[in-house]
Enzyme design. Structure first.
Site, PDB file in Angstrom:
ATOM      1  N   GLY A  60      18.429  30.902  16.511  1.00 15.43           N
ATOM      2  CA  GLY A  60      17.053  31.029  16.990  1.00 15.43           C
ATOM      3  C   GLY A  60      16.024  31.229  15.904  1.00 15.43           C
ATOM      4  O   GLY A  60      15.034  30.487  15.819  1.00 15.43           O
ATOM      5  N   THR A  61      16.229  32.221  15.039  1.00 20.82           N
ATOM      6  CA  THR A  61      15.254  32.441  13.967  1.00 20.82           C
ATOM      7  C   THR A  61      15.326  31.311  12.944  1.00 20.82           C
ATOM      8  O   THR A  61      14.323  30.953  12.332  1.00 20.82           O
ATOM      9  CB  THR A  61      15.475  33.798  13.281  1.00 20.82           C
ATOM     10  OG1 THR A  61      16.845  33.922  12.875  1.00 20.82           O
ATOM     11  CG2 THR A  61      15.125  34.949  14.213  1.00 20.82           C
ATOM     12  N   SER A  87      16.754  38.192  15.519  1.00 18.05           N
ATOM     13  CA  SER A  87      17.747  37.131  15.680  1.00 18.05           C
ATOM     14  C   SER A  87      17.576  36.550  17.066  1.00 18.05           C
ATOM     15  O   SER A  87      17.608  37.293  18.060  1.00 18.05           O
ATOM     16  CB  SER A  87      19.176  37.655  15.505  1.00 18.05           C
ATOM     17  OG  SER A  87      20.117  36.694  15.970  1.00 18.05           O
ATOM     18  N   GLY A  88      17.411  35.233  17.149  1.00 19.47           N
ATOM     19  CA  GLY A  88      17.176  34.612  18.440  1.00 19.47           C
ATOM     20  C   GLY A  88      18.386  34.611  19.342  1.00 19.47           C
ATOM     21  O   GLY A  88      18.294  34.950  20.539  1.00 19.47           O
ATOM     22  N   SER A  89      19.560  34.236  18.817  1.00 19.15           N
ATOM     23  CA  SER A  89      20.758  34.226  19.661  1.00 19.15           C
ATOM     24  C   SER A  89      21.094  35.634  20.132  1.00 19.15           C
ATOM     25  O   SER A  89      21.503  35.842  21.283  1.00 19.15           O
ATOM     26  CB  SER A  89      21.942  33.615  18.911  1.00 19.15           C
ATOM     27  OG  SER A  89      22.285  34.383  17.776  1.00 19.15           O
ATOM     28  N   ASP A 107      27.217  30.188  12.010  1.00 16.05           N
ATOM     29  CA  ASP A 107      26.599  30.531  13.286  1.00 16.05           C
ATOM     30  C   ASP A 107      27.029  29.491  14.317  1.00 16.05           C
ATOM     31  O   ASP A 107      26.841  28.292  14.123  1.00 16.05           O
ATOM     32  CB  ASP A 107      25.079  30.543  13.127  1.00 16.05           C
ATOM     33  CG  ASP A 107      24.345  31.122  14.329  1.00 16.05           C
ATOM     34  OD1 ASP A 107      24.816  30.919  15.469  1.00 16.05           O
ATOM     35  OD2 ASP A 107      23.289  31.741  14.134  1.00 16.05           O
TER      36      ASP A 107
END
Length: 343
Positions: A258-259, A91-93, A253
């Protein structure tokens, strides 16, 4: 206090998305890879997810992240993402939150002006550059695991909507991507509840009708989230678009995701809308921004893929110690569908 199973958590958010970080009280299981460690944590220590994310200690709008020692020798730290219903591979965040917490709390040495790290995730190694100054992590940029399209322009029968054309793309977790405009959405903040309800229906239908298995890791095989893609435009010479991602069991979200940004860039590249080296700014429902780009092309098994970068900011919000009283009737929490909409 008679609290047991005490876990220390540092609060943080990345461009609005809550990503709390566990910094103490949990021993990660031994494993030969981060993916295996994630699977063992889910199987044997799932009380952690239930206690920290369910009421009365948690909230539907949060995720937590466990910092662990890395397994791959060249990595600096390991990270396991824990969401309300899933343990996603990346997960990017949450990575932006985790790196910011690790640096600002001193768990990882901060080097100014740039700290370079490698994070060991269940999806693979992620390279990080953190811009730092005056003891603060000001921006985190990461080069994500390879991203690729799994289904292109496929019809899905969705209850209440009829046939919807979707794409399925991987950017560290698997997304079903739909045009917000085609479904009558502008991605305004007031649409959040309706986006959640429609997005969950689309995800469930797509997961059933479009089997999606990672080409080199069959353990990654679930469409996790729906991404509503806003129209592509050009702003100050940079391709820009808004999006809203629905996180199960039913919330938006708060960040640009990010992803999801990586998955969308893979789709844009496959359609000829974004070239290698081209910048892309992705906006959230709150109009916060991730600065993104396609850095190169690669392959995952026999599947063509792209290498993407994503950049954003995170801020610490507090420190908490969670646990349960031995007489507490809800040591693992509970969920009601007034806020946990899909329960």
């Amino acid at each position: 206090m008679r609290t047991q199973q005490v876990v220390t958590v540092v609060g943080a958010h990345a461009e609005g998305e809550v990503g709390r970080v566990i910094t103490g009280g949990v021993i990660a299981p031994r494993a030969s890879s981060m993916f295996e460690r994630q699977q063992l944590l889910e199987r044997d220590q799932d009380w952690l997810r239930l206690m920290l994310l369910s009421d009365p200690r948690g909230s539907v709008n949060a995720a937590v992240n466990l910092i662990t020692p890395p397994i791959v020798p060249e990595a600096d730290l390991g990270m396991i993402v824990i969401e309300s219903d899933y343990y996603p591979p990346m997960s990017g965040s949450n990575l932006i939150c985790t790196v910011t917490v690790a640096l600002e709390t001193g768990m990882v040495p901060m080097i100014e002006p740039v700290t370079r790290l490698t994070v060991d995730t269940p999806a693979g190694l992620v390279g990080v550059e953190a811009e730092c100054g005056d003891g603060k992590c000001r921006r985190v940029s990461f080069r994500n695991v390879p991203s690729f399209v799994m289904h292109l322009q496929k019809p899905v029968d969705v209850p209440g909507l009829g046939q919807v054309t979707v794409d399925v793309s991987y950017g560290g977790m698997i997304y079903v991507i739909v045009s917000a405009e085609d479904l009558g959405f502008t991605l305004a903040q007031g649409e959040a509840r309706t986006l959640v309800e429609v997005g969950e229906r689309i995800k469930l239908a797509a997961a059933e009708q479009l089997p999606s298995v990672h080409p080199t890791n069959p353990g990654i095989h679930t469409i996790n989230q729906t991404l509503f893609a806003g129209p592509l435009m050009e702003r100050d010479g940079v391709k820009t678009a808004k999006n809203a991602v629905v996180v199960s069991p039913g919330r938006i979200d708060r960040s640009p995701c990010g992803t999801g940004s990586s998955a969308r860039m893979a789709l844009m590249h496959a359609r000829g809308d974004l070239a290698v080296g081209e910048r892309f700014n992705h906006l959230s429902i709150l109009d916060t921004e991730f600065a993104c780009a396609i850095e190169g092309e690669t392959r995952v098994g026999d599947t063509g893929a792209v290498l993407t970068s994503v950049s954003g900011r995170a801020w610490l919000t507090g420190v908490s110690h969670y646990g349960s009283d031995p007489e507490d009737p809800f040591p693992n929490g509970y969920r009601l569908n007034d806020t946990w909409l899909s329960c």
